[in-house]
Design a protein around this motif. Structure first.
Motif, PDB file in Angstrom:
ATOM      1  N   ILE A 517       5.131 -38.591  42.701  1.00  0.00           N
ATOM      2  CA  ILE A 517       6.549 -38.197  42.711  1.00  0.00           C
ATOM      3  C   ILE A 517       6.699 -36.964  41.831  1.00  0.00           C
ATOM      4  N   LEU A 518       7.425 -35.966  42.319  1.00  0.00           N
ATOM      5  CA  LEU A 518       7.569 -34.711  41.596  1.00  0.00           C
ATOM      6  C   LEU A 518       9.058 -34.413  41.394  1.00  0.00           C
ATOM      7  N   ILE A 519       9.418 -34.042  40.140  1.00  0.00           N
ATOM      8  CA  ILE A 519      10.798 -33.649  39.842  1.00  0.00           C
ATOM      9  C   ILE A 519      10.776 -32.185  39.411  1.00  0.00           C
ATOM     10  N   LEU A 520      11.437 -31.326  40.195  1.00  0.00           N
ATOM     11  CA  LEU A 520      11.513 -29.890  39.878  1.00  0.00           C
ATOM     12  C   LEU A 520      12.955 -29.568  39.506  1.00  0.00           C
ATOM     13  N   ASP A 521      13.175 -29.278  38.229  1.00  0.00           N
ATOM     14  CA  ASP A 521      14.534 -29.026  37.737  1.00  0.00           C
ATOM     15  C   ASP A 521      14.742 -27.529  37.550  1.00  0.00           C
ATOM     16  N   GLU A 522      15.255 -26.865  38.607  1.00  0.00           N
ATOM     17  CA  GLU A 522      15.549 -25.422  38.566  1.00  0.00           C
ATOM     18  C   GLU A 522      14.350 -24.620  38.062  1.00  0.00           C
ATOM     19  N   ALA A 523      13.184 -24.913  38.634  1.00  0.00           N
ATOM     20  CA  ALA A 523      11.921 -24.368  38.127  1.00  0.00           C
ATOM     21  C   ALA A 523      11.792 -22.863  38.286  1.00  0.00           C
ATOM     22  N   THR A 524      12.597 -22.242  39.155  1.00  0.00           N
ATOM     23  CA  THR A 524      12.463 -20.788  39.371  1.00  0.00           C
ATOM     24  C   THR A 524      13.719 -20.025  38.977  1.00  0.00           C
ATOM     25  N   SER A 525      14.726 -20.701  38.404  1.00  0.00           N
ATOM     26  CA  SER A 525      16.031 -20.056  38.210  1.00  0.00           C
ATOM     27  C   SER A 525      16.006 -18.935  37.172  1.00  0.00           C
ATOM     28  N   ALA A 526      15.031 -18.971  36.231  1.00  0.00           N
ATOM     29  CA  ALA A 526      15.043 -17.982  35.158  1.00  0.00           C
ATOM     30  C   ALA A 526      14.032 -16.859  35.373  1.00  0.00           C
ATOM     31  N   LEU A 527      13.546 -16.695  36.620  1.00  0.00           N
ATOM     32  CA  LEU A 527      12.442 -15.760  36.843  1.00  0.00           C
ATOM     33  C   LEU A 527      12.889 -14.529  37.641  1.00  0.00           C
ATOM     34  N   ASP A 528      12.131 -13.442  37.455  1.00  0.00           N
ATOM     35  CA  ASP A 528      12.362 -12.246  38.257  1.00  0.00           C
ATOM     36  C   ASP A 528      11.777 -12.471  39.659  1.00  0.00           C
ATOM     37  N   THR A 529      12.042 -11.523  40.549  1.00  0.00           N
ATOM     38  CA  THR A 529      11.668 -11.703  41.963  1.00  0.00           C
ATOM     39  C   THR A 529      10.157 -11.845  42.153  1.00  0.00           C
ATOM     40  N   GLU A 530       9.366 -11.001  41.473  1.00  0.00           N
ATOM     41  CA  GLU A 530       7.907 -11.045  41.626  1.00  0.00           C
ATOM     42  C   GLU A 530       7.349 -12.358  41.082  1.00  0.00           C
ATOM     43  N   SER A 531       7.817 -12.736  39.893  1.00  0.00           N
ATOM     44  CA  SER A 531       7.365 -14.002  39.290  1.00  0.00           C
ATOM     45  C   SER A 531       7.792 -15.174  40.153  1.00  0.00           C
ATOM     46  N   GLU A 532       9.019 -15.087  40.697  1.00  0.00           N
ATOM     47  CA  GLU A 532       9.527 -16.182  41.521  1.00  0.00           C
ATOM     48  C   GLU A 532       8.640 -16.381  42.746  1.00  0.00           C
ATOM     49  N   ARG A 533       8.162 -15.266  43.351  1.00  0.00           N
ATOM     50  CA  ARG A 533       7.300 -15.367  44.530  1.00  0.00           C
ATOM     51  C   ARG A 533       6.012 -16.122  44.198  1.00  0.00           C
ATOM     52  N   LEU A 534       5.408 -15.749  43.042  1.00  0.00           N
ATOM     53  CA  LEU A 534       4.157 -16.413  42.622  1.00  0.00           C
ATOM     54  C   LEU A 534       4.393 -17.885  42.267  1.00  0.00           C
ATOM     55  N   VAL A 535       5.498 -18.131  41.564  1.00  0.00           N
ATOM     56  CA  VAL A 535       5.811 -19.515  41.162  1.00  0.00           C
ATOM     57  C   VAL A 535       6.179 -20.341  42.379  1.00  0.00           C
ATOM     58  N   GLN A 536       6.948 -19.755  43.296  1.00  0.00           N
ATOM     59  CA  GLN A 536       7.342 -20.490  44.503  1.00  0.00           C
ATOM     60  C   GLN A 536       6.116 -20.877  45.320  1.00  0.00           C
ATOM     61  N   GLU A 537       5.173 -19.956  45.401  1.00  0.00           N
ATOM     62  CA  GLU A 537       3.917 -20.234  46.102  1.00  0.00           C
ATOM     63  C   GLU A 537       3.175 -21.382  45.420  1.00  0.00           C
ATOM     64  N   ALA A 538       3.148 -21.356  44.078  1.00  0.00           N
ATOM     65  CA  ALA A 538       2.493 -22.435  43.313  1.00  0.00           C
ATOM     66  C   ALA A 538       3.214 -23.760  43.529  1.00  0.00           C
ATOM     67  N   LEU A 539       4.553 -23.705  43.585  1.00  0.00           N
ATOM     68  CA  LEU A 539       5.328 -24.935  43.797  1.00  0.00           C
ATOM     69  C   LEU A 539       5.072 -25.520  45.177  1.00  0.00           C
ATOM     70  N   GLU A 540       4.966 -24.646  46.158  1.00  0.00           N
ATOM     71  CA  GLU A 540       4.684 -25.124  47.520  1.00  0.00           C
ATOM     72  C   GLU A 540       3.323 -25.824  47.577  1.00  0.00           C
ATOM     73  N   ASN A 541       2.352 -25.258  46.845  1.00  0.00           N
ATOM     74  CA  ASN A 541       1.029 -25.916  46.750  1.00  0.00           C
ATOM     75  C   ASN A 541       1.157 -27.279  46.080  1.00  0.00           C
ATOM     76  N   LEU A 542       2.006 -27.320  45.053  1.00  0.00           N
ATOM     77  CA  LEU A 542       2.182 -28.557  44.286  1.00  0.00           C
ATOM     78  C   LEU A 542       2.910 -29.632  45.106  1.00  0.00           C
ATOM     79  N   MET A 543       3.913 -29.197  45.898  1.00  0.00           N
ATOM     80  CA  MET A 543       4.767 -30.158  46.616  1.00  0.00           C
ATOM     81  C   MET A 543       4.102 -30.763  47.847  1.00  0.00           C
ATOM     82  N   ARG A 544       3.009 -30.150  48.282  1.00  0.00           N
ATOM     83  CA  ARG A 544       2.358 -30.599  49.514  1.00  0.00           C
ATOM     84  C   ARG A 544       1.951 -32.086  49.405  1.00  0.00           C
ATOM     85  N   ASN A 545       2.378 -32.882  50.376  1.00  0.00           N
ATOM     86  CA  ASN A 545       2.043 -34.323  50.451  1.00  0.00           C
ATOM     87  C   ASN A 545       2.577 -35.137  49.271  1.00  0.00           C
TER      88      ASN A 545
END
Length: 597
Positions: A517-545
């Motif tokens: 079970i994963l809880i993501l509490d506004e994990a990308t809200s404080a990031l710039d666009t480039e960082s958000e892209r990298l973090v979002q990609e990491a989150l998608e890897n994390l959320m899989r299954n």
């Protein structure tokens, strides 16, 4: 104290030994005075041991040997022998006194160490809700300043508390043996002095509690200043903060002055009262000897006075200890507020085993309030295994509270949360949280290496597993670019890293834990666009299954969620997929339109 009873027993033994040796060494004053002033001219013959009471035979034979030495070698040599004997006795007395303190030190230090451990364990185990009503600085003051005050006052007084009563009891017993009339007179005088000093001590405790509370306020200001230094400087508020600190520090200064002045009164007051008592005893005892009605002679009376004077110092120390303890008790009251705090989030008596989640999570009629008004109101929500459910809405709508209720950071007031149809209150808290991984808006990292931050909460992780987790989180490259790679220290709360890097390290930590079970509490809200892209990609890897509960302000990050719930004033007002909610043209559509620019 129970773990230290061995040290306590040795301390008491050596205190008794020191007291007895003190009396024996002082007893040599009588023959010295009698030889110097030729008070006794009697002749003595050697008595066989057992021919009378031990005391009478011992005194007789002692005088027999002394008179024999005087007759053969002269009074000067007898005085020399007595002087050497006095030195030897004093050496053994001081050695016993040192050993009593030697065995008291581990007891003192050990108890203070245990108190610190208990307080820290309690602080870590208390629910998050406890610290919403307490200032962090004040809690830190209780753990440092107040525990230090307990060490300085109560623990420092332990030696006095065990040593002085033993000395007083032994001396009083000897004084009774010498003259019971005189000792009864003394016992009427001593409680009067004790009562006067006790009244001052009571006032000291009240002042001390006030002083420790003020110290807690000072610590809170320091903690808030360090935490918000950027804002203080940005708003040119240095002078305001300095004035705030100066005002509270001056208040602490005035309280400290009153406490220390009253504490410094202990020694002169006890000395004055002790001298008054000695003068009265001297007058009364002298009157008895001069009238010829006393059972003691002049030399014994001087010995009596010496013993009585040897009670004065322990009594003074005891009064000082009483003052210190009053001061320390004020700190103990503040520490006890933490130690006695009740943790409402408890394990059940018969917990249900929880190793995995098979079906999903269900919120049934959940309501929750921090104080009086509900911030979550009668919410029903079902999250099936493997689903990604997003909570969106304006600030204060109850999204984060919904996420905090799942790992039991807080307990619901009404309704219940269920995993596979079983109420989460029926599981052990440790097992429940073991199923979950958290990535928060503020990446909470520790002043340690990358490796230790990523492996935080995970036992026996290998370097290969850590590197794999970092690669999935898009963190491996920037970690390897640092001086020592995974052994590089990241600074206080990750201060040496950018916001995106901190977030990717916290995602790597969640990946390594591999929670279902994963809880993501506004994990990308404080990031710039480039960082958000990298973090979002990491989150998608994390959320899989995984079963994921996402709280999001940036709606672009949750377009592909299986279910989006729109919260407003503690209630779910809309739910569905992204396209469905856009067609409804209500709350969600308005939120999306506001973010399109």
């Amino acid at each position: 104290m129970p773990p230290y009873k061995y040290y306590l027993a040795l301390n008491i033994f050596f205190n008794i030994l020191a007291s007895v040796l003190t009396l024996f060494s002082f007893a040599l004053i009588i023959p010295i005075l009698e030889i110097l002033f030729k008070l006794k001219q009697a002749s003595y013959t050697f008595m066989e041991w057992g021919s009378g009471s031990i005391k009478d035979v011992a005194i007789n034979n002692f005088y027999y040997y002394i008179t024999t030495i005087i007759d053969e070698k002269g009074a000067g040599f007898a005085l020399l022998i007595l002087g050497v004997f006095l030195m030897v006795m004093t050496f053994f007395k001081t050695a016993a006194t040192y050993l009593s303190s030697y065995f008291m030190i581990p007891l003192r230090s050990g108890i203070v160490r245990d108190i610190r451990n208990y307080v820290y364990e309690k602080v870590v185990s208390l629910p998050i809700g406890f610290f919403t009503s307490e200032k962090k600085g004040d809690v830190m003051a209780r753990m440092s300043g107040d525990v230090g005050e307990i060490e300085n006052s109560i623990m420092a007084s332990l030696d006095m508390m065990f040593k002085n009563p033993i000395m007083i009891i032994v001396c009083l017993a000897t004084m009774f043996a010498i003259s019971w009339q005189l000792t009864l007179f003394v016992l009427i005088l001593l409680p009067t002095a004790g009562y006067i000093m006790g009244q001052v001590g009571k006032k000291l405790k009240r002042r001390s509690l006030e002083g420790q509370n003020q110290w807690g306020l000072l610590m809170s200001i320091i903690e808030e200043t360090l935490g918000g230094l950027r804002i203080v400087k940005a708003f040119n508020a240095e002078d305001k903060m300095i004035k705030w600190f100066h005002d509270d520090n001056n208040r602490f200064y005035r309280i400290s002055n009153r406490i220390n002045r009253r504490q410094s009164l202990a020694h002169p007051m006890s000395e004055f009262l002790g001298t008054c008592t000695i003068c009265i005893v001297l007058w009364y005892g002298g009157s008895l000897i001069l009238s010829g009605t006393s059972s003691i002679d002049a030399a014994s009376f001087i010995y009596y006075l010496v013993i009585f004077y040897s009670i004065i110092n322990p009594a003074k120390d005891l009064s000082k200890a009483a003052y210190s303890i009053q001061k320390g008790l004020a700190s103990m009251v503040r520490v006890d507020l933490i130690l006695s705090a009740v943790n409402p989030i408890q394990d059940p008596k018969n917990p249900v085993e929880l190793k995995e989640m098979k079906e999903g999570i269900e919120y049934r009629g959940v309501s929750f309030r921090y104080s009086t008004e509900n911030v979550v109101k009668h919410v029903d929500l079902s999250i099936k295994k493997g689903q990604t459910v997003a909570l969106v809405g304006q600030s204060g709508s109850g999204k984060s509270t919904m996420a905090d209720l799942l790992p039991r950071f807080y307990d619901v007031n009404e309704g219940g949360i269920y995993i596979d149809g079983i109420n989460i209150k029926d599981f052990r808290v440790h097992d429940l949280r073991g199923l979950m991984g958290n990535v928060n808006q503020e990446a909470i990292l520790f002043n340690d290496s990358f490796y230790n931050n990523i492996t935080f909460g995970v036992e026996n992780a290998t370097m290969e597993q850590v590197i794999e987790a970092a690669k999935i989180a898009n963190a491996h490259d920037f970690i390897m670019a640092t001086e020592q790679g995974y052994d590089t220290c990241i600074g206080d709360r990750g201060s040496r890293l950018s916001g995106g890097q901190r977030q990717r390290v916290s995602i790597a930590r969640a990946i390594l834990k591999n929670p279902p079970i994963l809880i993501l509490d506004e994990a990308t809200s404080a990031l710039d666009t480039e960082s958000e892209r990298l973090v979002q990609e990491a989150l998608e890897n994390l959320m899989r299954n995984r079963t994921t509960l996402v709280i999001a302000h940036r709606l672009s990050t949750i377009k592909d969620a299986d279910l989006i719930c729109v919260m407003h004033e503690g209630e779910i007002v809309e739910r569905g997929r992204h396209d469905e909610l856009i067609k409804l043209d209500r709350y969600y559509k308005r939120l999306v339109d506001m973010q399109k620019f």
